[in-house]
Design an enzyme around this catalytic site. Structure first.
Site: not given
Length: 247
Positions: A156, A143, A158, A91, A160
């Protein structure tokens, strides 16, 4: 209780979705390795309170996900304690909002270091432990930005997206060994990350969801519980969107 007597490991437990996962898993009987980056008396007290209320064990873990030496020390501790891991939930992560042409190389590298490389390396260690037991569920928090190509989320998103691809490969490689691997892709969720986003962007995202609201950390946590438990015993290689019907 879906996880009675089982042991799970959750990273990024100080607040938001991670802390909600600790509460949900503890309420379902799991014993938990709860990770945060830095040691903190308030965090320890918080975990002790949850453990006492749910009558489970919660063992705090402290290390920086981007520090390989510290990560290895934590893994050695887990190995020495010989508690079979039923599930590992990656997480911990950071967000970043910047237009493509305004994103620096340093910002791009930071996104991949925290949101992809650290998770990749930590998952290698955790999968080794699961293989000893012949079963386990690896859950990566991705995400919707990793699938949708949102403006201002190139770095971000890319990172994820890479996490989603990694998870599918893990599932394909390790399914025959009893290891399942899945992603959860939250949409806009009521966490501190919202504070990094312009209010007009947040409101547009709320209105862009069929349910016309942001998700709650507990709703992400309950999806993680499903993926960790036997209720999802035939689910692997999937990215489950928890986004309220985001368009």
């Amino acid at each position: 209780m879906l996880m009675q007597g089982k042991t799970v490991l959750i990273t990024g437990c100080r607040r938001g979705m991670g802390r909600a996962m600790v509460e949900v898993f503890a309420a379902n009987g799991a014993n938990i390795y709860a990770h945060v980056r830095a040691e903190d008396d308030d965090f320890i007290a918080d975990m002790q309170q949850i453990a006492a209320a749910c009558q489970v064990d919660i063992w705090p873990l402290f290390f920086d996900m981007t520090d390989p030496a510290a990560m290895k020390l934590a893994v050695k501790r887990i190995m020495a304690e010989k508690r079979p891991l039923a599930a590992v939930i990656n997480n911990a992560g950071i967000t970043h909002n910047s237009l493509f042409q305004m994103t620096t190389e340093a910002q791009l590298r930071q996104q991949f270091e925290v949101n992809f490389f650290a998770v990749y390396l930590f998952s290698q260690f955790m999968v080794k432990l699961m293989l000893r037991n012949g079963e386990g569920s690896l859950i990566n928090i991705a995400s919707t930005a990793g699938e949708d190509g949102n403006p201002g989320k190139s770095a971000y998103g890319a990172a994820k997206a890479a996490l989603i691809a990694m998870t599918k490969s893990i599932a394909a490689e390790l399914g025959e060994h009893g290891i399942r691997a899945n992603c959860i892709a939250p949409g806009i969720t009521e966490t501190e990350m919202l504070l990094t986003m312009p209010e007009q962007v947040v409101e547009a995202a709320r209105q862009g969801a069929d349910l016309r609201r942001a998700g709650l950390p507990s709703e992400i946590a309950e999806t993680a519980l499903f993926l960790a438990s036997e209720l999802s015993s035939y689910v692997t290689g999937q990215t489950i969107r928890v986004d309220g019907g985001l368009k």
